[in-house]
Design an enzyme around this catalytic site. Structure first.
Site, mmCIF file in Angstrom:
data_model
loop_
_atom_site.group_PDB
_atom_site.id
_atom_site.type_symbol
_atom_site.label_atom_id
_atom_site.label_comp_id
_atom_site.label_asym_id
_atom_site.label_seq_id
_atom_site.Cartn_x
_atom_site.Cartn_y
_atom_site.Cartn_z
ATOM 1 N N CYS A 1 -45.625 13.033 22.889
ATOM 2 C CA CYS A 1 -44.453 12.390 22.298
ATOM 3 C C CYS A 1 -43.455 13.438 21.820
ATOM 4 O O CYS A 1 -43.825 14.352 21.076
ATOM 5 C CB CYS A 1 -44.868 11.498 21.142
ATOM 6 S SG CYS A 1 -43.487 10.614 20.388
ATOM 7 N N GLY B 1 -45.576 2.479 31.717
ATOM 8 C CA GLY B 1 -45.106 2.162 30.376
ATOM 9 C C GLY B 1 -44.016 1.118 30.386
ATOM 10 O O GLY B 1 -44.274 -0.081 30.386
#
Length: 347
Positions: free
Chosen positions: A102, A235
Site C-alpha cells: 500500500c 481488485g
C-alpha cells in the site's frame, strides 16, 4: 499441509479478491461470497495497533459464510504483529497476509506498506515471528519495487527472503510504487505494469506459491495469467463489475456452469441488510457495495440510481434493494450466469 501447499501440489489455482481500503468490508465480502463460493476473499488492511487496542469485533468480526477469508495486517513491528495474529486467531481466519504494497501517505507515516520494500530484512523478521504463532498460512502482498529501485534486481532478492522467512505465499502487484510524487490513486494506474517480470519469478520459483495482481480486468485475463501463475488477484474490477465473480467457480475451480439465481441473491442481500439494520447499522453500509453489480444490463442505470439515492433516505429499509432489482430482473435471463457474467461487466 495448508491450502497453499495443497494447491501447489495438486496443480490447482486460486482466484482472490484483493484487499481494498474502505471497500472490502464484511458487507462487501458477503455480496462477493454470494457470487462465488470458492474465491478467496480479503479484508481491508487492519493496522496491528488497531487490532491490539481497537474494537476487535468491529474490526475483525465476519460471517462464517465468508470462508475462505484472509485478514490483511499492516505493521512493521514483529512483536505487535505477533500479538495481532494471536488475537485474530480467535476469529478463525483462513490466512494472515502482511501488507507490503500500500502506497498511501498514512501507511508510509506508520513505516509499513510499500515503503517496506526498502527493508526486506524487517519484513522477513515480521513473517518469521508471525509464522511462529499463526495457526494458518502467513502470506505477503508486495510491489515489484518502489521509487528508484530496479525491480529486476530487488524483486528476486525480496522473494528469496520471504521464502526463507517461511512465507506460505507471495502475492505480487506487478507495478512499482512511487512513494514520492504520485498519489495512492495514481499509483494504481500510472506506474507501468510488468507482467513478464512476475511471470519470470514464477518460472524461477516453481515450488513457491506466487500470485499476480494489478490491472487485471476480466476473468479471461485472469485465466490467461493462471496459465503461468498459481494465483490471480483482482481488485477494482471485482468491485465495480461484481457480476464477473459469477464466472469464477466454473472457469477457475471447475464447478459446473450454472446461471445465477438473481432473485435469490436479491433476497439474501435483503435479509442481510435487515439483520444489519436490526443491530443498529445503516442500509447504505450494505447497498453501497452493490451499486456496481450490473453494468451493461438494461435497467442498470436505474438500479444504480435507486441504490445511490433511496438507500440514504431516512427510514429506508431493505425494500430499496427489491426496488432496485425490479429495474434489471426482467432483463437478466441468461445475462449474467457462469457463462454470461462477462456480458454484464462489459460496459
Amino acid at each position: 499441509m495448508n491450502f497453499y501447499d495443497k494447491t501447489l501440489k495438486s496443480g490447482g489455482k486460486i482466484f482472490s479478491v484483493a484487499p481494498m481500503l474502505d471497500w472490502t468490508d464484511r458487507h462487501c465480502r458477503h455480496l462477493h461470497r454470494l457470487l462465488s463460493r470458492h474465491a478467496l476473499l480479503y479484508t481491508e488492511m487492519v493496522v496491528a495497533d488497531a487490532v491490539i487496542h481497537g474494537p476487535r469485533e468491529r474490526l475483525l468480526g465476519f460471517h462464517p459464510a465468508e470462508h475462505p477469508v484472509a485478514l490483511q495486517l499492516g505493521g512493521s513491528d514483529p512483536a505487535k504483529l505477533v500479538e495481532a495474529v494471536r488475537i485474530a486467531a480467535d476469529f478463525g481466519y483462513d490466512e494472515i497476509n502482511l501488507n507490503v504494497g500500500c502506497p498511501s501517505d498514512r501507511v508510509q507515516s506508520g513505516t509499513f506498506g510499500a515503503c517496506l520494500m526498502r527493508e526486506p530484512e524487517t519484513v522477513a523478521a515480521c513473517v518469521t515471528a508471525m509464522k511462529r504463532v499463526s495457526p494458518v498460512p502467513v502470506t505477503v502482498k508486495c510491489r515489484i519495487g518502489v521509487d528508484e529501485q530496479v525491480p529486476e534486481e530487488v524483486l528476486p532478492d525480496f522473494l528469496a527472503r520471504m521464502v526463507g522467512a517461511g512465507a506460505d505465499a507471495i502475492w505480487i502487484h506487478a507495478r512499482k510504487a512511487w512513494l514520492q510524487g504520485l498519489s495512492p490513486k495514481e499509483n494504481r494506474d500510472i506506474p507501468p505494469l510488468d507482467y513478464p517480470l512476475v511471470h519470470r519469478m514464477k518460472r524461477e520459483n516453481p515450488d513457491v506459491f506466487l500470485g499476480i495482481n494489478g490491472g487485471i480486468q476480466t476473468v479471461d485475463e485472469a485465466v490467461s495469467h493462471l496459465a503461468v501463475m498459481d494465483g490471480v488477484m483482482l481488485g477494482r474490477a471485482c468491485y465495480h463489475h461484481a457480476a464477473i465473480l459469477a464466472e469464477v467457480d466454473a472457469r477457475v475451480y471447475g464447478a459446473e456452469p450454472r446461471p445465477v439465481d438473481w432473485p435469490a441473491i436479491r433476497d439474501a442481500m435483503m435479509a442481510y441488510a435487515d439483520g444489519h439494520m436490526a443491530r443498529g447499522g445503516k442500509l447504505n453500509n450494505v447497498t453501497r457495495h452493490m451499486v456496481g453489480l450490473f453494468q451493461s444490463v438494461p435497467g442498470a442505470r436505474r438500479f444504480r440510481q435507486v441504490l445511490s439515492t433511496a438507500a440514504t433516505r431516512p427510514g429506508a429499509g431493505p425494500e430499496v434493494i427489491a426496488e432496485a432489482f425490479e429495474a434489471v430482473l426482467p432483463h437478466l435471463s441468461g445475462a449474467a450466469g457462469a457463462e454470461g457474467a462477462e456480458a454484464a461487466a462489459a460496459e
